[in-house]
Design an enzyme around this catalytic site. Structure first.
Site, short mmCIF file in Angstrom:
data_model
loop_
_atom_site.label_atom_id
_atom_site.label_comp_id
_atom_site.label_asym_id
_atom_site.label_seq_id
_atom_site.Cartn_x
_atom_site.Cartn_y
_atom_site.Cartn_z
N GLY A 13 0.78 -1.24 0.00
CA GLY A 13 0.00 0.00 0.00
C GLY A 13 0.81 1.29 0.00
O GLY A 13 0.29 2.34 0.36
N SER A 14 2.08 1.22 -0.46
CA SER A 14 2.85 2.48 -0.45
C SER A 14 2.34 3.45 -1.52
O SER A 14 2.37 4.66 -1.32
CB SER A 14 4.35 2.20 -0.64
OG SER A 14 4.63 1.77 -1.94
N ARG A 67 -12.90 -16.58 -12.36
CA ARG A 67 -12.37 -15.22 -12.53
C ARG A 67 -13.50 -14.26 -12.91
O ARG A 67 -13.59 -13.14 -12.42
CB ARG A 67 -11.30 -15.26 -13.63
CG ARG A 67 -10.48 -14.00 -13.75
CD ARG A 67 -9.37 -14.19 -14.76
NE ARG A 67 -8.32 -15.06 -14.27
CZ ARG A 67 -7.31 -14.67 -13.48
NH1 ARG A 67 -7.21 -13.41 -13.11
NH2 ARG A 67 -6.39 -15.52 -13.09
N MET A 92 -2.68 -7.29 -7.74
CA MET A 92 -1.95 -8.33 -8.47
C MET A 92 -2.89 -9.41 -9.00
O MET A 92 -2.73 -10.59 -8.71
CB MET A 92 -0.87 -8.93 -7.55
CG MET A 92 0.08 -7.89 -6.99
SD MET A 92 0.87 -6.86 -8.25
CE MET A 92 2.13 -7.98 -8.84
N HIS A 111 2.87 0.24 -13.20
CA HIS A 111 3.63 -0.98 -13.41
C HIS A 111 5.11 -0.65 -13.21
O HIS A 111 5.60 0.37 -13.72
CB HIS A 111 3.38 -1.52 -14.82
CG HIS A 111 4.10 -2.80 -15.07
ND1 HIS A 111 3.68 -4.00 -14.55
CD2 HIS A 111 5.24 -3.05 -15.76
CE1 HIS A 111 4.53 -4.95 -14.92
NE2 HIS A 111 5.49 -4.40 -15.65
N THR A 143 -6.06 -1.62 -20.56
CA THR A 143 -6.79 -2.18 -21.70
C THR A 143 -6.75 -3.70 -21.53
O THR A 143 -6.00 -4.20 -20.68
CB THR A 143 -6.14 -1.74 -23.03
OG1 THR A 143 -4.76 -2.10 -22.99
CG2 THR A 143 -6.29 -0.24 -23.27
N LEU A 146 -2.69 -7.55 -20.94
CA LEU A 146 -1.96 -7.27 -19.69
C LEU A 146 -0.80 -6.29 -19.90
O LEU A 146 0.06 -6.51 -20.77
CB LEU A 146 -1.42 -8.58 -19.11
CG LEU A 146 -0.68 -8.46 -17.77
CD1 LEU A 146 -1.66 -8.17 -16.64
CD2 LEU A 146 0.13 -9.71 -17.49
N ASP A 147 -0.79 -5.22 -19.11
CA ASP A 147 0.32 -4.25 -19.10
C ASP A 147 0.61 -3.68 -20.49
O ASP A 147 1.77 -3.37 -20.80
CB ASP A 147 1.61 -4.89 -18.52
CG ASP A 147 1.44 -5.33 -17.08
OD1 ASP A 147 0.61 -4.73 -16.37
OD2 ASP A 147 2.12 -6.28 -16.67
N GLU A 176 7.73 5.84 -8.57
CA GLU A 176 6.28 5.55 -8.66
C GLU A 176 5.48 6.54 -7.82
O GLU A 176 4.44 7.04 -8.24
CB GLU A 176 5.99 4.12 -8.15
CG GLU A 176 6.54 3.02 -9.02
CD GLU A 176 6.12 1.65 -8.53
OE1 GLU A 176 5.03 1.50 -7.95
OE2 GLU A 176 6.91 0.68 -8.73
C1 GAR Z 1 4.38 -1.46 -6.97
O1 GAR Z 1 5.75 -1.56 -7.24
C2 GAR Z 1 3.58 -1.51 -8.25
O2 GAR Z 1 4.21 -0.88 -9.33
C3 GAR Z 1 3.49 -2.99 -8.48
O3 GAR Z 1 3.26 -3.53 -7.21
C4 GAR Z 1 3.90 -2.70 -6.24
C5 GAR Z 1 2.88 -2.37 -5.19
O4 GAR Z 1 3.48 -1.70 -4.13
N1 GAR Z 1 2.43 -3.33 -9.39
C6 GAR Z 1 2.51 -4.30 -10.27
O5 GAR Z 1 3.47 -5.02 -10.36
C7 GAR Z 1 1.29 -4.44 -11.15
N2 GAR Z 1 1.61 -5.21 -12.31
P1 GAR Z 1 2.61 -0.95 -3.06
O6 GAR Z 1 1.58 -1.95 -2.55
O7 GAR Z 1 3.59 -0.55 -1.99
O8 GAR Z 1 1.95 0.23 -3.72
#
Ligand code: GAR
Length: 229
Positions: A13-14, A67, A92, A111, A143, A146-147, A176
């Protein structure tokens, strides 16, 4: 009128925290996180949201037969809040085409790579294996593939000779936290939108944001498409 965000998380959750700070400080103006939904009950990000007084919901994907069933329930959970934007912040899970299509233009993701390089998992280890000089992060509209959605903002960070995946991940995560709020502000203010599969800018991305110098980074370079591109 206050814009509403629903955030989807699976873990730490950062990014949720950096978006929350940006809403509170006015960097993302007139915007509130109205709900945080996690597919994992033990996601530490849930506690961060609760501390901030944000309603949370756990929807464990393992409780749904397919799903499609999970995504349908998730959609109901999200739509109950009528959000302006649905923000994937470390969520995820692959999403079904019908889910993504429902939110097209209102669903964004961050991402940890410079897409289209390194979609999927383990991006930092793969970047090091490839020996790239620059790595980074991408905020993009989601979209069905994926990614693969069009990029809104990217931040590049240098790869250092002594990096390991954890050190590199830390540097990327700092970037990020800078670009996700900037991208959200651009979308919510109407400066940036998805149209016919491409990102359109009605005004240039704020020039001051194009290069960010960070104390722990050599540099962070913001890359945005030129307006109207
Ligand atoms: C982050 O690095 C984000 O870019 C990645 O998960 C992490 C979540 O961190 N997302 C993916 O890989 C999506 N494909 P966080 O929970 O600390 O925000």
């Amino acid at each position: 009128m206050t814009k509403k965000l629903v955030l989807l998380i699976s873990g730490r959750g950062s990014n949720l925290q950096s978006i929350l700070r940006a809403c509170q400080s006015g960097q993302v103006p007139d915007t509130a996180i109205v709900c945080v939904i996690s597919n994992r009950a033990d996601a530490p990000g849930l506690a961060l949201a609760k501390q901030a007084g944000i309603p949370t919901q756990v929807m464990d994907h393992r409780n749904y037969p397919s799903r499609a069933d999970f995504d349908a329930a998730l959609r109901q959970g999200i739509d109950a809040h009528a959000p302006d934007l649905v923000v994937l912040a470390g969520f995820m899970r692959r999403l079904t085409v019908s889910f993504v299509t429902h939110y097209l233009g209102r669903l964004v993701n961050i991402h940890p790579s410079l897409l289209p390089a390194f979609p999927g998992l383990h991006t930092h280890a793969r970047a090091l294996e490839q020996g790239v000089c620059w790595h980074g992060a991408t905020v993009h509209f989601v979209t069905p593939e994926l990614d693969a959605g069009p990029s809104i903002v990217q931040a590049a960070v240098p790869v250092h000779p002594d990096d390991d995946p954890a050190r590199l991940a830390e540097r990327v995560l700092d970037a990020e936290h800078q670009i996700y709020p900037q991208a959200l502000a651009a979308i919510l203010s109407g400066h940036c939108r998805l149209e016919a599969g491409r990102v359109h800018w009605s005004t240039p991305f704020p020039a001051a944001a194009e290069t960010v110098v960070h104390p722990q980074l050599t540099s962070v370079t913001m890359q945005t498409p030129s307006p109207g591109a």
